[in-house]
Motif scaffolding. Sequence first.
Motif, short mmCIF file in Angstrom:
data_model
loop_
_atom_site.label_atom_id
_atom_site.label_comp_id
_atom_site.label_asym_id
_atom_site.label_seq_id
_atom_site.Cartn_x
_atom_site.Cartn_y
_atom_site.Cartn_z
N GLU A 82 -28.51 13.92 25.58
CA GLU A 82 -29.31 13.73 26.79
C GLU A 82 -29.65 12.25 26.90
O GLU A 82 -30.13 11.64 25.95
CB GLU A 82 -30.59 14.56 26.71
CG GLU A 82 -31.44 14.44 27.95
CD GLU A 82 -32.69 15.31 27.91
OE1 GLU A 82 -33.67 14.93 28.57
OE2 GLU A 82 -32.69 16.35 27.21
N SER A 83 -29.38 11.69 28.06
CA SER A 83 -29.64 10.27 28.28
C SER A 83 -30.94 10.06 29.05
O SER A 83 -31.37 10.93 29.81
CB SER A 83 -28.48 9.64 29.05
OG SER A 83 -28.27 10.33 30.27
N THR A 84 -31.54 8.90 28.84
CA THR A 84 -32.81 8.56 29.46
C THR A 84 -32.81 7.08 29.82
O THR A 84 -32.34 6.26 29.04
CB THR A 84 -33.97 8.84 28.48
OG1 THR A 84 -33.96 10.22 28.13
CG2 THR A 84 -35.31 8.47 29.09
N VAL A 85 -33.37 6.76 30.98
CA VAL A 85 -33.54 5.36 31.36
C VAL A 85 -34.87 5.23 32.11
O VAL A 85 -35.21 6.08 32.93
CB VAL A 85 -32.36 4.84 32.22
CG1 VAL A 85 -32.21 5.61 33.51
CG2 VAL A 85 -32.47 3.34 32.49
N GLY A 97 -31.19 -0.90 36.25
CA GLY A 97 -30.95 0.47 35.80
C GLY A 97 -29.46 0.76 35.66
O GLY A 97 -29.03 1.37 34.68
N THR A 98 -28.67 0.31 36.62
CA THR A 98 -27.22 0.52 36.56
C THR A 98 -26.63 -0.21 35.36
O THR A 98 -25.80 0.34 34.63
CB THR A 98 -26.55 0.05 37.87
OG1 THR A 98 -27.09 0.81 38.95
CG2 THR A 98 -25.05 0.23 37.80
N ALA A 99 -27.06 -1.45 35.14
CA ALA A 99 -26.55 -2.21 34.00
C ALA A 99 -26.92 -1.55 32.67
O ALA A 99 -26.09 -1.43 31.76
CB ALA A 99 -27.08 -3.65 34.05
N LEU A 100 -28.18 -1.11 32.56
CA LEU A 100 -28.63 -0.45 31.33
C LEU A 100 -27.87 0.85 31.08
O LEU A 100 -27.37 1.09 29.98
CB LEU A 100 -30.12 -0.12 31.44
CG LEU A 100 -31.12 -1.00 30.74
CD1 LEU A 100 -32.53 -0.59 31.12
CD2 LEU A 100 -30.93 -1.02 29.26
N TYR A 101 -27.78 1.67 32.11
CA TYR A 101 -27.13 2.97 31.96
C TYR A 101 -25.65 2.81 31.66
O TYR A 101 -25.08 3.51 30.83
CB TYR A 101 -27.34 3.80 33.22
CG TYR A 101 -27.65 5.25 32.96
CD1 TYR A 101 -27.13 5.94 31.88
CD2 TYR A 101 -28.47 5.95 33.83
CE1 TYR A 101 -27.42 7.27 31.67
CE2 TYR A 101 -28.77 7.28 33.63
CZ TYR A 101 -28.24 7.94 32.53
OH TYR A 101 -28.53 9.27 32.33
N SER A 102 -24.99 1.85 32.31
CA SER A 102 -23.58 1.59 32.05
C SER A 102 -23.37 1.16 30.61
O SER A 102 -22.42 1.61 29.94
CB SER A 102 -23.05 0.52 33.01
OG SER A 102 -23.09 0.99 34.34
N ALA A 103 -24.25 0.29 30.12
CA ALA A 103 -24.14 -0.17 28.72
C ALA A 103 -24.37 0.99 27.76
O ALA A 103 -23.69 1.11 26.73
CB ALA A 103 -25.14 -1.29 28.46
N LEU A 104 -25.33 1.85 28.07
CA LEU A 104 -25.59 3.01 27.23
C LEU A 104 -24.36 3.92 27.17
O LEU A 104 -23.93 4.33 26.09
CB LEU A 104 -26.79 3.79 27.75
CG LEU A 104 -27.12 5.09 27.00
CD1 LEU A 104 -27.61 4.78 25.59
CD2 LEU A 104 -28.14 5.91 27.77
N LEU A 105 -23.78 4.22 28.32
CA LEU A 105 -22.61 5.10 28.36
C LEU A 105 -21.44 4.50 27.61
O LEU A 105 -20.70 5.22 26.91
CB LEU A 105 -22.24 5.43 29.80
CG LEU A 105 -23.27 6.26 30.57
CD1 LEU A 105 -22.88 6.38 32.03
CD2 LEU A 105 -23.47 7.63 29.93
N GLU A 106 -21.26 3.21 27.71
CA GLU A 106 -20.18 2.55 26.96
C GLU A 106 -20.39 2.70 25.46
O GLU A 106 -19.46 2.98 24.71
CB GLU A 106 -20.07 1.08 27.34
CG GLU A 106 -18.89 0.38 26.70
CD GLU A 106 -17.55 1.06 26.98
OE1 GLU A 106 -16.69 1.05 26.08
OE2 GLU A 106 -17.35 1.61 28.08
N ARG A 107 -21.61 2.55 25.02
CA ARG A 107 -21.90 2.75 23.59
C ARG A 107 -21.63 4.18 23.16
O ARG A 107 -21.13 4.43 22.07
CB ARG A 107 -23.33 2.34 23.27
CG ARG A 107 -23.51 0.83 23.36
CD ARG A 107 -24.85 0.43 22.86
NE ARG A 107 -25.05 -1.00 23.05
CZ ARG A 107 -25.86 -1.71 22.32
NH1 ARG A 107 -26.55 -1.14 21.34
NH2 ARG A 107 -26.01 -2.98 22.54
#
Length: 168
Positions: A82-85, A97-107
């Motif tokens: 489950e992801s959270t931002v 938010g887009t930059a953070l979430y994109s970085a999270l998904l890449e990780r």
Amino acid sequence: MIRDADPAADAARIAEIYDHYVAHDTATFETEPVSADEMWARIARIQDRGLPWIVAEEGGRVLGYAYAGPFRDRAAYRHTLESTVYLDADARRAGTGTALYSALLERLRTLDGTAHAPVHSVMGVIALPHPGSVALHERLGFRHVGTVADAGFKLDRWIDVGYWQLML
């Protein structure tokens, strides 16, 4: 700049960002502020599992954070997270938010499976209505997979919860 969260250095600021939503929004169903010590423990628990907790920083100030944790604690769920931002209220709608979430998904896509099982899917759980959050998830490829009506009661009203899923 996006970097790994440092529990000792970032917990107080992360708690400050989160507590805005605790007090004024339905994005979280918590109703009591979270202390810096409790936030430190939450960050450490996620990172100790080999999962990412990251922050967006500008000029030395944390503007937001994102992380992924277990969707459920049963063994068969180990490939779903489950992801959270959350963003500082003044940092919304600026691309953070887009930059953070994109970085999270890449990780999450590149977890090697040694510290955590390879990730097959990511769930976004959204209190409704939150059109900005829905738009963010859908822009990143999540699709709506269900809604639970009246799942929580906060700020004197019943709140539906929607589930969005991204298959990695």
